[in-house]
Design a protein around this motif. Structure first.
Motif, PDB file in Angstrom:
ATOM      1  N   SER A 159       0.651  -1.028   0.023  1.00  0.00           N
ATOM      2  CA  SER A 159       0.018  -0.177   0.077  1.00  0.00           C
ATOM      3  C   SER A 159       0.843   1.183  -0.054  1.00  0.00           C
ATOM      4  O   SER A 159       1.867   1.273   0.583  1.00  0.00           O
ATOM      5  N   GLU A 219      -3.547   7.747   5.678  1.00  0.00           N
ATOM      6  CA  GLU A 219      -4.397   6.915   5.057  1.00  0.00           C
ATOM      7  C   GLU A 219      -3.696   5.799   3.764  1.00  0.00           C
ATOM      8  O   GLU A 219      -2.601   6.107   3.573  1.00  0.00           O
ATOM      9  N   ARG A 242      -3.195   3.870   0.494  1.00  0.00           N
ATOM     10  CA  ARG A 242      -3.955   4.403  -0.723  1.00  0.00           C
ATOM     11  C   ARG A 242      -3.756   3.003  -1.774  1.00  0.00           C
ATOM     12  O   ARG A 242      -2.754   2.557  -1.581  1.00  0.00           O
ATOM     13  N   PHE A 255      -4.724  -1.801   1.224  1.00  0.00           N
ATOM     14  CA  PHE A 255      -5.207  -0.666   1.391  1.00  0.00           C
ATOM     15  C   PHE A 255      -6.833  -1.290   1.288  1.00  0.00           C
ATOM     16  O   PHE A 255      -7.902  -0.533   1.539  1.00  0.00           O
ATOM     17  N   LYS A 256      -7.092  -2.549   0.871  1.00  0.00           N
ATOM     18  CA  LYS A 256      -8.434  -3.088   0.566  1.00  0.00           C
ATOM     19  C   LYS A 256      -8.854  -3.537   2.166  1.00  0.00           C
ATOM     20  O   LYS A 256     -10.060  -3.173   2.236  1.00  0.00           O
ATOM     21  N   LYS A 299      -8.176   1.347   6.443  1.00  0.00           N
ATOM     22  CA  LYS A 299      -8.269   2.627   5.865  1.00  0.00           C
ATOM     23  C   LYS A 299      -6.984   3.469   6.244  1.00  0.00           C
ATOM     24  O   LYS A 299      -6.424   4.412   5.553  1.00  0.00           O
ATOM     25  N   GLU A 344      -4.871   1.430  12.072  1.00  0.00           N
ATOM     26  CA  GLU A 344      -5.803   0.541  11.994  1.00  0.00           C
ATOM     27  C   GLU A 344      -4.997  -1.026  11.682  1.00  0.00           C
ATOM     28  O   GLU A 344      -5.321  -2.030  12.080  1.00  0.00           O
TER      29      GLU A 344
END
Ligand code: TYD
Ligand code: MG
Length: 442
Positions: free
Chosen positions: A395, A402, A404, A427-428, A431, A435
């Motif tokens: 990612s 975030e 992306r 990233f799937k 977010k 996290e």
């Protein structure tokens, strides 16, 4: 034959019919040198055998599918888009000592292994016996007897072109274009006017005879722009052989390729007996044993159309310095600094008080941001002193922390699965970076 005077700037190669005190192109003073050209001769290569031009409907133009010669290296062929196109001129550039002469000699040996194929290797840098000594490292002498390889030690381009036109070989290698000199041209060998003249002469020769020519071009002290890049518009392909001198990995990259995808790379390692191609790159750049060591995370990067697993290592230690150290290898240092700031702010880990070292294993250079998450996780893993286990991450990370989107996710995932990674963080599924942290075994 009518001859006329022309003038050329020694610095940028600007050519003109009149003399200038200051070059209109590069603004340098007193750089113009005069030379004579015989009208017919100068144009003889480009325009000899002139044929009347005519319209041809695109649909009717014939293309030949057999117009490529294999280099004998799968990796090299892929970078060229499936082998060397007949009549093409390929510039191979790279730092001195990186292995340009070695790889082209190996290529010459591969191509010349049939009686019907003759390869001419023109060396302006080394003597024939020096080249022979190098060949003896690459191949045993018995095998050499069967190769149709000829060495010419010369720097006079007019003589070289005469021999080439007579011999009509399958392939020509010029090592290097910077040593080729025409007596009809001003400037010393390696000066811009000489290099330009040599390149355009070889381009005309290649096109006229449908014989591929490799040109070696060194990167000059002033940088690549002053040397080979200046020629990039004249040639069909520009390849770059790169790698750290101390590591054995060599990456062959295409910067321009009129006959193929310019994003492909070829991977080699420099061994005692020359360059060895690495077809299974993922297992070379990743060590499964390191799963149990803190600070290691696997990134899946795209090199051309190929996904590749690469191990990113981080070492994070408390710093006594007011400006803690950041030492980065194989990835942009600025990118790592940015990621450290994101970790500091969004994961609340005080990396500002730590020295951080980041390294990409095997001398590989990562040029895309898809490895951002792997870099962050390697740093967090080292900071917490907990290994990540069998974890791969894909990612890009933004300034807000975030995750992306990155291209070719499916290709990357299937490569990871091929190597037994069940746990690919992307990233799937998440977010934000913070996290992801609870999901890693730290
Ligand atoms: P070289 O091809 O001469 O570099 P370039 O033409 O780009 O200047 O490569 C020279 C280096 O490669 C030199 O340090 C020795 C090393 N080398 C090997 O490790 N194995 C080999 O089989 C050969 C021929 C060279
Ligand atoms: Mg060399």
């Amino acid at each position: 034959m009518a001859s006329k005077l022309r003038f050329v700037c020694n610095v940028c190669g600007y050519e003109s019919g009149k003399w200038y005190g200051r070059c209109p192109s590069c603004s340098n003073w007193n750089t113009f040198a005069q030379f004579k050209v015989e009208d017919k001769k100068r144009t003889s290569y480009a325009h000899s055998d002139e044929v009347a031009i005519s319209l041809e409907k695109a649909y009717h133009i014939k293309t030949s599918s057999n117009s490529r010669v294999s280099t004998g290296f799968e990796e090299f062929d892929r970078v060229l888009g499936g082998g060397v196109v007949l009549g093409s001129v390929i510039l191979l550039s790279g730092d001195p000592g990186i292995g340009k002469s070695t790889i082209l000699l190996q290529l010459a040996l591969n191509v010349s292994n049939m009686a019907s194929r003759k390869v001419l290797y023109i060396t302006g840098e080394e003597s024939s016996d020096q080249v022979k000594m190098r060949i003896e490292r690459l191949i045993n002498v018995k095998d050499l007897e069967k190769r149709n390889l000829f060495i010419i030690s010369a720097t006079n381009i007019d003589q070289v072109l005469e021999v080439l036109s007579k011999e009509k070989p399958t392939l020509v290698i010029i090592d290097s274009v910077q040593t080729m000199e025409s007596k009809e041209f001003p400037g010393f060998p390696g000066s811009i006017p000489q290099i330009r003249n040599a390149t355009s002469s070889f381009v005309s020769f290649a096109k006229k005879n449908q014989i591929p020519v490799f040109l070696v071009g060194h990167v000059t002290k002033e940088g690549i722009v002053a040397g080979p890049m200046l020629l990039s518009h004249m040639v069909d392909a520009v390849l770059y052989l790169e790698g750290e001198k101390l590591s054995e990995t060599r990456i062959l990259r295409a910067f321009k390729n009129r006959f193929g995808d310019a994003t492909e790379v070829g991977i080699f390692i420099m061994k005692e007996k020359g360059l060895l191609e690495i077809k299974d790159a993922s297992s070379y750049f990743m060590d499964k044993k390191n799963e149990k060591v803190p600070g290691s995370c696997i990134a899946v990067v795209m090199e051309g159309t190929r996904p590749m697993m690469v191990e990113v290592q981080a070492l994070v230690v408390p710093s006594g310095l007011s400006f803690p150290r950041r030492v980065v290898n194989g990835i942009s240092e600025k990118r790592v600094e940015l990621l450290l700031a994101v970790i500091q702010k969004h994961v609340k880990i005080p990396v500002d008080r730590a020295d951080v070292f980041v390294n990409v294993v095997g001398g590989m250079k990562i040029l895309e941001n898809a490895s951002d998450l792997a870099v962050c996780l390697a740093v967090v893993s080292s900071f917490k002193n907990k290994p990540l286990g069998s974890t791969a991450a894909v990612s890009e990370i933004g300034l807000l922390g975030e995750l992306r989107n990155v291209s070719n996710l499916e290709k990357r995932m299937s490569e990871a699965r091929k190597f037994g990674f069940k746990n690919v963080l992307t990233f799937k599924d998440f977010k934000f970076l913070n996290e992801v942290i609870p999901f890693i075994p730290i």
